[in-house]
Design an enzyme around this catalytic site. Structure first.
Site, PDB file in Angstrom:
ATOM      1  CB  THR A   7      -6.197 -27.732  28.553  1.00 46.91           C
ATOM      2  OG1 THR A   7      -5.181 -28.674  28.851  1.00 46.91           O
ATOM      3  CG2 THR A   7      -6.625 -27.036  29.819  1.00 46.91           C
ATOM      4  CE  LYS A  40      -2.329 -27.286  28.027  1.00 46.28           C
ATOM      5  NZ  LYS A  40      -3.470 -27.775  27.323  1.00 46.28           N
ATOM      6  N   GLY A  52      -2.748 -26.023  38.217  1.00 49.48           N
ATOM      7  CA  GLY A  52      -3.064 -26.448  36.856  1.00 49.48           C
ATOM      8  C   GLY A  52      -4.076 -25.481  36.280  1.00 49.48           C
ATOM      9  CB  SER A 130     -12.200 -28.984  26.456  1.00 47.50           C
ATOM     10  OG  SER A 130     -11.861 -27.683  26.072  1.00 47.50           O
ATOM     11  CB  CYS A 165     -12.314 -34.290  25.481  1.00 48.00           C
ATOM     12  SG  CYS A 165     -12.238 -32.510  25.202  1.00 48.00           S
ATOM     13  CB  THR A 168      -8.424 -33.762  26.391  1.00 45.71           C
ATOM     14  OG1 THR A 168      -9.343 -32.774  26.863  1.00 45.71           O
ATOM     15  CG2 THR A 168      -7.566 -34.244  27.540  1.00 45.71           C
TER      16      THR A 168
END
Length: 177
Positions: A7, A40, A52, A130, A165, A168
């Site tokens: 994430t 999250k 988070g 990530s 990414c 994501t």
């Protein structure tokens, strides 16, 4: 064992407001998007703290629950709660968790790791997960070169990270304090 992780979370502190934004992607293994709408980023402690998390899902939940317990124990004192949580690793009461969190209240923003580190960013910008380095670079550039507020910077930084990414997505939730 199949692991769920990945994430991006970005926190920006600017002009007395802290925003924490996170995407909604949960990745199973290296190649399967398991869920695209996970939450999250959330408010805790009577909505006075925003948190988070990133990392292995079960470890991230465990780390956030441990932190929330400390926050309740120390009457919402963010720094003391983080330091006391870190102490559980130093005295051997906690195993290593494959997770990171960004937490913030009205005055402080911290990165807390699942192995006992507590870091307060120098420039009021933090990013984990990530796509964290992409979001961090974007947030620094936006902070230095625009007049955007904290929420806009955090959200735009996540959007930029989601375009780079593969772990994501652009299902972004942002909370401010």
């Amino acid at each position: 064992m199949v692991e769920f992780h990945s994430t991006t979370i970005c926190g920006v502190k600017k002009d007395g407001v802290t925003a924490i934004a996170g995407d909604g992607q949960v990745t199973m293994g290296e190649s399967v998007i398991f869920k695209g709408s996970a939450k999250k980023v959330r408010r805790i402690y009577g909505d006075r703290v925003v948190l988070g998390f990133a990392g292995s899902v079960s470890d991230a939940f465990s780390l956030s629950e441990k932190f929330e317990g400390m926050l309740n124990k120390f009457s919402g004192n963010l720094m003391r709660s983080a330091v006391e949580l870190a102490e559980t690793w130093r005295d051997g009461r906690a195993g290593k968790l494959d997770a990171l969190m960004i937490v913030a209240d009205a005055g402080t923003m911290l990165i807390i790791s699942g192995s006992g580190e507590v870091i307060e960013p120098d420039d009021g910008i933090a990013a984990i997960g990530s796509g964290g380095n992409y979001a961090l670079a974007a947030a620094r550039a936006l902070t230095q070169n625009t007049d955007y507020d904290a929420q806009t910077i955090a959200t735009k930084s996540l959007k930029i990270a989601s375009e780079i990414c593969v772990y994501t997505n652009d299902n972004i939730i942002c909370e401010t304090v």
